[in-house]
Design a protein around this motif. Sequence first.
Motif, PDB file in Angstrom:
ATOM      1  N   ARG A  18      33.371  29.251  41.613  1.00  0.00           N
ATOM      2  CA  ARG A  18      32.848  29.409  40.243  1.00  0.00           C
ATOM      3  C   ARG A  18      33.389  30.914  39.680  1.00  0.00           C
ATOM      4  O   ARG A  18      34.183  30.885  38.857  1.00  0.00           O
ATOM      5  N   GLY A  19      33.240  31.821  40.503  1.00  0.00           N
ATOM      6  CA  GLY A  19      33.918  33.174  40.398  1.00  0.00           C
ATOM      7  C   GLY A  19      35.244  33.234  39.793  1.00  0.00           C
ATOM      8  O   GLY A  19      35.735  33.786  39.290  1.00  0.00           O
ATOM      9  N   ARG A  20      35.775  32.518  40.730  1.00  0.00           N
ATOM     10  CA  ARG A  20      37.453  32.418  40.868  1.00  0.00           C
ATOM     11  C   ARG A  20      37.702  31.789  39.426  1.00  0.00           C
ATOM     12  O   ARG A  20      38.766  32.157  38.919  1.00  0.00           O
ATOM     13  N   ASN A  21      37.143  30.386  39.305  1.00  0.00           N
ATOM     14  CA  ASN A  21      37.573  29.868  38.014  1.00  0.00           C
ATOM     15  C   ASN A  21      37.231  30.646  36.813  1.00  0.00           C
ATOM     16  O   ASN A  21      38.013  30.670  35.761  1.00  0.00           O
ATOM     17  N   LEU A  22      36.093  31.595  36.829  1.00  0.00           N
ATOM     18  CA  LEU A  22      36.000  32.243  35.538  1.00  0.00           C
ATOM     19  C   LEU A  22      37.188  33.366  35.402  1.00  0.00           C
ATOM     20  O   LEU A  22      37.393  33.818  34.408  1.00  0.00           O
ATOM     21  N   LEU A  23      37.546  33.943  36.575  1.00  0.00           N
ATOM     22  CA  LEU A  23      38.546  34.928  36.616  1.00  0.00           C
ATOM     23  C   LEU A  23      39.763  34.381  36.006  1.00  0.00           C
ATOM     24  O   LEU A  23      40.626  35.047  35.181  1.00  0.00           O
ATOM     25  N   GLU A  24      40.059  33.155  36.379  1.00  0.00           N
ATOM     26  CA  GLU A  24      41.348  32.513  35.867  1.00  0.00           C
ATOM     27  C   GLU A  24      41.288  32.145  34.456  1.00  0.00           C
ATOM     28  O   GLU A  24      42.284  32.226  34.012  1.00  0.00           O
ATOM     29  N   THR A  25      40.245  32.140  33.784  1.00  0.00           N
ATOM     30  CA  THR A  25      39.963  31.679  32.286  1.00  0.00           C
ATOM     31  C   THR A  25      39.624  32.903  31.492  1.00  0.00           C
ATOM     32  O   THR A  25      39.482  32.952  30.391  1.00  0.00           O
ATOM     33  N   ALA A  26      39.636  34.012  32.208  1.00  0.00           N
ATOM     34  CA  ALA A  26      39.011  35.163  31.634  1.00  0.00           C
ATOM     35  C   ALA A  26      39.894  35.754  30.491  1.00  0.00           C
ATOM     36  O   ALA A  26      41.267  35.831  30.832  1.00  0.00           O
ATOM     37  N   ASP A  27      39.523  36.400  29.672  1.00  0.00           N
ATOM     38  CA  ASP A  27      40.231  37.051  28.475  1.00  0.00           C
ATOM     39  C   ASP A  27      40.257  38.619  28.976  1.00  0.00           C
ATOM     40  O   ASP A  27      41.247  39.279  28.461  1.00  0.00           O
ATOM     41  N   ILE A  28      39.118  38.991  29.366  1.00  0.00           N
ATOM     42  CA  ILE A  28      38.855  40.286  29.628  1.00  0.00           C
ATOM     43  C   ILE A  28      38.010  40.506  31.104  1.00  0.00           C
ATOM     44  O   ILE A  28      37.307  39.887  31.174  1.00  0.00           O
ATOM     45  N   ILE A  30      36.262  43.310  33.419  1.00  0.00           N
ATOM     46  CA  ILE A  30      35.837  44.732  33.654  1.00  0.00           C
ATOM     47  C   ILE A  30      35.445  44.776  35.243  1.00  0.00           C
ATOM     48  O   ILE A  30      34.375  44.227  35.574  1.00  0.00           O
ATOM     49  N   TYR A  31      36.150  45.347  36.132  1.00  0.00           N
ATOM     50  CA  TYR A  31      35.875  45.284  37.669  1.00  0.00           C
ATOM     51  C   TYR A  31      35.385  46.724  37.948  1.00  0.00           C
ATOM     52  O   TYR A  31      35.944  47.926  37.396  1.00  0.00           O
ATOM     53  N   ALA A  32      34.679  46.709  38.997  1.00  0.00           N
ATOM     54  CA  ALA A  32      34.241  47.881  39.880  1.00  0.00           C
ATOM     55  C   ALA A  32      35.093  48.516  40.560  1.00  0.00           C
ATOM     56  O   ALA A  32      35.479  48.136  41.678  1.00  0.00           O
ATOM     57  N   GLY A  33      36.136  49.238  40.087  1.00  0.00           N
ATOM     58  CA  GLY A  33      37.261  49.605  40.802  1.00  0.00           C
ATOM     59  C   GLY A  33      37.258  50.187  42.121  1.00  0.00           C
ATOM     60  O   GLY A  33      37.992  50.416  43.036  1.00  0.00           O
ATOM     61  N   SER A  34      36.025  51.004  42.320  1.00  0.00           N
ATOM     62  CA  SER A  34      35.761  51.771  43.413  1.00  0.00           C
ATOM     63  C   SER A  34      35.468  51.034  44.754  1.00  0.00           C
ATOM     64  O   SER A  34      35.469  51.500  45.732  1.00  0.00           O
ATOM     65  N   LEU A  35      35.182  49.755  44.441  1.00  0.00           N
ATOM     66  CA  LEU A  35      34.690  48.865  45.531  1.00  0.00           C
ATOM     67  C   LEU A  35      35.188  47.422  45.755  1.00  0.00           C
ATOM     68  O   LEU A  35      35.552  46.867  46.655  1.00  0.00           O
ATOM     69  N   VAL A  36      35.182  46.817  44.486  1.00  0.00           N
ATOM     70  CA  VAL A  36      36.011  45.494  44.325  1.00  0.00           C
ATOM     71  C   VAL A  36      37.467  45.493  44.771  1.00  0.00           C
ATOM     72  O   VAL A  36      38.338  46.210  44.550  1.00  0.00           O
ATOM     73  N   ASN A  37      37.767  44.640  45.716  1.00  0.00           N
ATOM     74  CA  ASN A  37      39.069  44.375  46.262  1.00  0.00           C
ATOM     75  C   ASN A  37      40.225  44.105  45.144  1.00  0.00           C
ATOM     76  O   ASN A  37      39.871  42.897  44.318  1.00  0.00           O
ATOM     77  N   PRO A  38      41.211  44.886  44.871  1.00  0.00           N
ATOM     78  CA  PRO A  38      42.014  44.542  43.602  1.00  0.00           C
ATOM     79  C   PRO A  38      42.851  43.248  43.723  1.00  0.00           C
ATOM     80  O   PRO A  38      43.578  42.801  42.840  1.00  0.00           O
ATOM     81  N   GLU A  39      42.970  42.761  45.003  1.00  0.00           N
ATOM     82  CA  GLU A  39      43.472  41.360  45.179  1.00  0.00           C
ATOM     83  C   GLU A  39      42.828  40.354  44.340  1.00  0.00           C
ATOM     84  O   GLU A  39      43.501  39.161  44.184  1.00  0.00           O
ATOM     85  N   LEU A  40      41.599  40.530  44.111  1.00  0.00           N
ATOM     86  CA  LEU A  40      41.077  39.637  43.123  1.00  0.00           C
ATOM     87  C   LEU A  40      41.528  39.359  41.815  1.00  0.00           C
ATOM     88  O   LEU A  40      41.539  38.175  41.021  1.00  0.00           O
ATOM     89  N   LEU A  41      42.068  40.509  41.295  1.00  0.00           N
ATOM     90  CA  LEU A  41      42.758  40.627  40.054  1.00  0.00           C
ATOM     91  C   LEU A  41      44.098  39.888  39.862  1.00  0.00           C
ATOM     92  O   LEU A  41      44.368  39.344  38.642  1.00  0.00           O
ATOM     93  N   LYS A  42      44.789  39.213  40.800  1.00  0.00           N
ATOM     94  CA  LYS A  42      45.675  38.272  41.020  1.00  0.00           C
ATOM     95  C   LYS A  42      45.152  36.827  40.536  1.00  0.00           C
ATOM     96  O   LYS A  42      46.254  36.081  40.106  1.00  0.00           O
ATOM     97  N   TYR A  43      43.886  36.687  40.472  1.00  0.00           N
ATOM     98  CA  TYR A  43      43.513  35.359  40.027  1.00  0.00           C
ATOM     99  C   TYR A  43      43.496  35.452  38.488  1.00  0.00           C
ATOM    100  O   TYR A  43      43.306  34.400  37.855  1.00  0.00           O
ATOM    101  N   THR A  44      43.655  36.418  37.805  1.00  0.00           N
ATOM    102  CA  THR A  44      43.562  36.671  36.240  1.00  0.00           C
ATOM    103  C   THR A  44      44.994  35.844  35.612  1.00  0.00           C
ATOM    104  O   THR A  44      45.684  36.244  36.324  1.00  0.00           O
ATOM    105  N   GLY A  45      44.599  35.486  34.461  1.00  0.00           N
ATOM    106  CA  GLY A  45      45.737  34.656  33.822  1.00  0.00           C
ATOM    107  C   GLY A  45      46.730  35.755  33.026  1.00  0.00           C
ATOM    108  O   GLY A  45      46.169  36.895  33.115  1.00  0.00           O
ATOM    109  N   GLU A  46      47.870  35.532  32.535  1.00  0.00           N
ATOM    110  CA  GLU A  46      48.846  36.330  31.819  1.00  0.00           C
ATOM    111  C   GLU A  46      48.050  36.602  30.590  1.00  0.00           C
ATOM    112  O   GLU A  46      47.498  35.905  29.906  1.00  0.00           O
ATOM    113  N   GLY A  47      48.247  37.893  30.128  1.00  0.00           N
ATOM    114  CA  GLY A  47      47.364  38.266  28.853  1.00  0.00           C
ATOM    115  C   GLY A  47      46.009  38.815  29.161  1.00  0.00           C
ATOM    116  O   GLY A  47      45.488  39.431  28.244  1.00  0.00           O
ATOM    117  N   CYS A  48      45.526  38.673  30.303  1.00  0.00           N
ATOM    118  CA  CYS A  48      43.981  39.108  30.420  1.00  0.00           C
ATOM    119  C   CYS A  48      43.904  40.632  30.468  1.00  0.00           C
ATOM    120  O   CYS A  48      44.918  41.372  30.998  1.00  0.00           O
TER     121      CYS A  48
END
Length: 251
Positions: A18-28, A30-48
């Motif tokens: 569910r979390g990945r699906n939400l990232l894929e459809t997100a327009d915006i 906001i991630y906790a950059g000090s701890l969240v793996n930046p690899e997760l941002l690859k799931y976001t779509g173009e224009g996010c």
Amino acid sequence: MVTFVGAGPGAADLITVRGRNLLETADIVIYAGSLVNPELLKYTGEGCSIYNSAEMTLEQVIEVMEAGARQNKNIVRLHTGDPSIYGAIREQMDLLSEKGIEYSVVPGVSSFCGAAAALKAEYTLPEVSQTVILTRMEGRTPVPEKEEISKLAAHQASMVIFLSSSMLEKLSHRLMAGGYSPDTPAAIVYKASWADEKIVRTSIDRLSTAAKENNITKTALILVGHFLGNEYERSKLYDPAFTHEFRKGSK
């Protein structure tokens, strides 16, 4: 809609479906950059649009959410682990409620679960411990006096100590003052489930030394208790002699 999403303990594929699906459809996002793996941002779509909250205040985070909500954007607030544990989400949700902005929460795999998996450990062993205490040492941010480490240690339960890897000498003293013996099993799990994960098995009295020997100063969980040992009783649930709703025992 704003959705608070648990990113999991580190590895990008440990986010929920569910979390990945939400990232894929997100327009915006906001991630906790000090701890969240930046690899997760690859799931976001173009224009996010992506914001790193490590560089933001609470007010700035809410400002981005509010602006996105006015434009009917799908907004994901991506927190490390599970957002309900040291996620500072309550203050965000309360402000969103005041502004009439809808939100929901998607749970994630907490780092304390990732640490147990890394150690191949079970926190709740029969006749050893049936309780898991998640806590932290006081630092610049205090903890309630009744939750001081030595008082929690008195329970002799399985303990997972967050946000405390820079205070291990003090932590050892507090744990022993609470009743743990110096040789009680302990473990330091650095960045559970990340590619550079590191596991150090030790004892309470050697926590600080073990961390220094392995150059661990942050981003680690401290696990303490006899669940890390070898003595425990077999589960009644799978005991051939034990009768329960789904199976009749042999005795």
